[in-house]
Design an enzyme around this catalytic site. Sequence first.
Site, short mmCIF file in Angstrom:
data_model
loop_
_atom_site.label_atom_id
_atom_site.label_comp_id
_atom_site.label_asym_id
_atom_site.label_seq_id
_atom_site.Cartn_x
_atom_site.Cartn_y
_atom_site.Cartn_z
N LYS A 18 5.43 -2.33 -10.35
CA LYS A 18 6.70 -1.62 -10.17
C LYS A 18 7.34 -1.95 -8.83
O LYS A 18 8.57 -2.06 -8.74
CB LYS A 18 6.50 -0.11 -10.31
CG LYS A 18 5.59 0.48 -9.26
CD LYS A 18 5.42 1.98 -9.42
CE LYS A 18 4.39 2.47 -8.44
NZ LYS A 18 4.61 2.05 -7.04
N LYS A 44 0.75 4.25 -0.54
CA LYS A 44 0.29 2.99 0.08
C LYS A 44 1.34 2.43 1.03
O LYS A 44 1.03 1.57 1.85
CB LYS A 44 -0.02 1.95 -1.01
CG LYS A 44 -1.15 2.34 -1.94
CD LYS A 44 -1.62 1.15 -2.77
CE LYS A 44 -0.53 0.50 -3.57
NZ LYS A 44 0.05 1.38 -4.61
#
Length: 288
Positions: A18, A44
């Site tokens: 994504k 992240k």
Amino acid sequence: MAKTAKHIAIYGKGGIGKSTTTSNISAALAEAGYRVIQIGCDPKSDSTNTLRGGDYLPTVIDSLRDSANVKLQDVSAVGFKGVLCIEAGGPVPGVGCAGRGINAAVGLLQELNVFEEYEADYVLYDVLGDVVCGGFAVPIRDGITDRAYVVSSSDFMAIYAANNLFKAIGKYAPSGGAKLGGVIGNSILPGYPESLIADFASRTGTAVAGFVPRSPVVAQSELYGKTVIEASPGSEQADVYRKLAAHVANNENLTIPNPLNVTDLRDWARSWGDAINQEAASFSAAAR
């Protein structure tokens, strides 16, 4: 009078691509002359890496933790073709809700009037879609975006995650939340994957926004810390992303999907497994 930006959420399970897809859409829109903001909503904090060469970018939630007076320049970087890159960030590992960064980022950007002052045409939110908890549902729940896309491969767990997202959209859309713009089939190999994803979209009352084939050009571009649009602008893969970006930018066919219940989803998956096995057996018999 300030222009009104289109706010678009792009969801997908971890590792499905994504962020790669979102960043290439952002790059393609910027290449076409639009002003774009991309907000990474994954703990992240690596959503915008390929738009800005991979350099470290302080996250909104870390910056707010360290100071009450955070300015836009403290938490943003201008990347490829002027894309404004922001990473929401997440909590200290093992502590707190990973979705808090999204609330913090959106609140700060609204407070700083960033969307209007930057005169954005498009604001893309790259959101983790494995678990649509309260935090991760913010972009589709609170009227921040009016449309969402889900990135999926033909793997069952990616489809399962997409189906769960459809449930969240079905819950929030009737009261002002985002509707679904469609499914983006990513890392597609030749054969049945396109048909499987198209069938899933059809059965859940939505549409396919586009298919992105698996290509070594993507991995090669990311080794340089760049999107395909920047690293290999003349490639067929770059044109795939340009076409996808144009669809995402202009599509107004938004729907409230009808997710499958768990039993129906499993039955549907088994029927595809049977069909694929039968096709493979027929091919093997014909080759003998």
